[in-house]
Design an enzyme around this catalytic site. Structure first.
Site, PDB file in Angstrom:
ATOM      1  CG  ASP A  97      -0.152   1.036  -4.017  1.00  0.00           C
ATOM      2  OD1 ASP A  97      -0.122   1.670  -3.029  1.00  0.00           O
ATOM      3  OD2 ASP A  97      -1.123   1.129  -4.977  1.00  0.00           O
ATOM      4  N   GLY A 151      -0.247   4.941  -0.934  1.00  0.00           N
ATOM      5  CA  GLY A 151      -1.121   5.537   0.012  1.00  0.00           C
ATOM      6  C   GLY A 151      -0.771   6.613   0.760  1.00  0.00           C
ATOM      7  CE1 TYR A 153      -9.502  -0.168   7.128  1.00  0.00           C
ATOM      8  CE2 TYR A 153     -10.679   1.452   8.932  1.00  0.00           C
ATOM      9  CZ  TYR A 153      -9.500   0.987   7.999  1.00  0.00           C
ATOM     10  OH  TYR A 153      -8.301   1.859   8.463  1.00  0.00           O
ATOM     11  CE  LYS A 164      -6.979  -1.591   9.283  1.00  0.00           C
ATOM     12  NZ  LYS A 164      -5.682  -2.086   8.449  1.00  0.00           N
ATOM     13  CG  ASP A 182      -3.949  -8.173  -5.762  1.00  0.00           C
ATOM     14  OD1 ASP A 182      -3.790  -8.099  -4.604  1.00  0.00           O
ATOM     15  OD2 ASP A 182      -4.967  -8.469  -6.356  1.00  0.00           O
ATOM     16  N   GLY A 227       0.823  -1.222   0.041  1.00  0.00           N
ATOM     17  CA  GLY A 227      -0.114  -0.162   0.138  1.00  0.00           C
ATOM     18  C   GLY A 227       0.968   1.038  -0.069  1.00  0.00           C
TER      19      GLY A 227
HETATM   20  C1  AKB Z   1     -11.348   5.325   7.718  1.00  0.00           C
HETATM   21  O1  AKB Z   1     -11.785   6.357   7.948  1.00  0.00           O
HETATM   22  O2  AKB Z   1     -11.717   4.175   7.419  1.00  0.00           O
HETATM   23  C2  AKB Z   1      -9.915   5.428   8.146  1.00  0.00           C
HETATM   24  C3  AKB Z   1      -9.659   4.867   9.661  1.00  0.00           C
HETATM   25  C4  AKB Z   1     -10.493   5.756  10.649  1.00  0.00           C
HETATM   26  O3  AKB Z   1      -9.098   4.135   9.967  1.00  0.00           O
HETATM   27  N1  AKB Z   1      -9.293   6.883   8.156  1.00  0.00           N
END
Ligand code: AKB
Length: 339
Positions: free
Chosen positions: A36, A14, A155, A159, A55, A11
């Protein structure tokens, strides 16, 4: 032929990748290999020994790299952020979880080959938290690492799970095998708050309203903020975020009492953010036009987090509290950037 020791960054193109590559190049004590999906920004190419557009799930690409380089540290930054991941949850899971698993395996393989624990530095996020109501959010003290871990986004789920996977690879991998294979992975993670960069504009996140507001004002463009004025989450400058990654990377492993650390700098509401922006750009046109679903996501994120363990174990301290962040770091750079 010996493989060249190198730091691998995924990444790399980014926002965090930009800052990290520049900081590592300024230190000049390691070779950086960058991966990336997109070709590395031209300005960064002279700062790395090799860059690949590809990838992280492409096993052949990754295995080709490790025939040439001995990966001593892996900064795994590649991810689909919280807003983008809600549009394509399956792809997000593939990149955020399967991608991380592949790289943990690769780090484990590297450790086995070299006999030294490969460091695996993983940015996690305040998105790991999931607070159930605004009343609870308002009443909660700064959250500790293990509290309120019921995220509502793909997400956030990714995590939390990858934090656990990293801990597993570091401490319990193949725990029932007669002979444990290799020396294992030295996994370390920080949970970032919303990040604000002067150099790059974020995309695909839900904390993006802050940096978007600032960059729009500097460009002289009107901005409609997608959350309510009272919405409060923690923030940090990109420079502090990169410093945190490097501090955690350097910390002696025996000092680390946990594998995942909260870090923060300042917590402000979207309206306080607007007032900071107006101090620097008094003519800025900023209004509030909340997007119900993105608002609901940010409402589950904490107002503040407790970063005492990071301060205690590896000396974390932000360089940019709120006034310094805007007046001395963000505004001068952004103003210069847009002329
Ligand atoms: C997001 O908004 O998804 C990121 C984060 C808070 O991890 N910036």
């Amino acid at each position: 032929m010996a493989r060249r020791p190198a730091v691998l960054i995924t990444g790399a193109n980014g926002e965090v990748g930009h800052g990290l590559i520049e900081a590592l190049a300024a230190r000049g004590d390691c070779d950086v290999v960058a991966v990336d999906l997109h070709p590395l920004a031209k300005s960064l190419r002279p700062l790395v020994v090799n860059w690949q557009a590809g990838d992280i799930l492409d096993e052949q690409l990754m295995q080709r790299l490790v025939t040439e380089y001995e990966v001593t540290t892996l900064f795994h930054l590649a991810a689909l952020l919280s807003t983008r991941a809600e549009y394509s949850p399956d792809i997000a899971h593939e990149v955020n979880v399967t991608g991380t698993l592949h790289l943990l395996k690769l780090a484990h393989q590297q450790s086995s080959w070299s006999g030294r624990r490969t460091k695996f530095i993983f940015p996690s996020s305040i998105a790991a938290y999931g607070i159930q109501s605004l009343e609870e959010k308002a009443a909660l003290p700064p959250l500790k690492e293990w509290e309120q871990l019921a995220p509502t986004t793909m997400y956030g789920c990714n995590k939390v799970y990858c934090e656990h996977l990293g801990r597993y690879y570091a401490q319990h991998y193949q725990q029932l095998a007669a002979r444990p294979s290799g020396v294992g992975v030295d996994f370390r993670s920080v949970r970032f708050p919303g990040l604000i960069s002067a150099e790059t504009i974020p995309s695909g996140g839900t904390s993006d309203f802050g940096p978007e507001m600032l960059h729009a004002a500097a460009k002289g463009e009107p901005y409609a903020c997608f959350v309510r004025p009272d919405t409060t989450i923690p923030f940090m400058t990109m420079s502090d975020a990169v410093r945190a990654l490097l501090m955690l990377h350097r910390a002696p492993e025996e000092r680390l009492k946990q594998r995942v650390y909260n870090i923060t700098s300042f917590s402000i509401s979207a309206d306080e953010f607007r007032l900071e922006v107006l101090k620097a750009f008094p003519g800025a046109e900023i209004c509030f036009d909340p997007h119900a679903q993105r608002q609901a996501i940010v409402d589950t994120w904490p107002r503040t987090v407790d970063d005492e363990p990071a301060r205690r174990d590896w000396g974390w301290q932000p360089e940019h509290p709120v006034e310094v962040a805007f007046a001395e770091y963000l505004v001068p750079r952004i103003a210069a950037r847009y002329g």
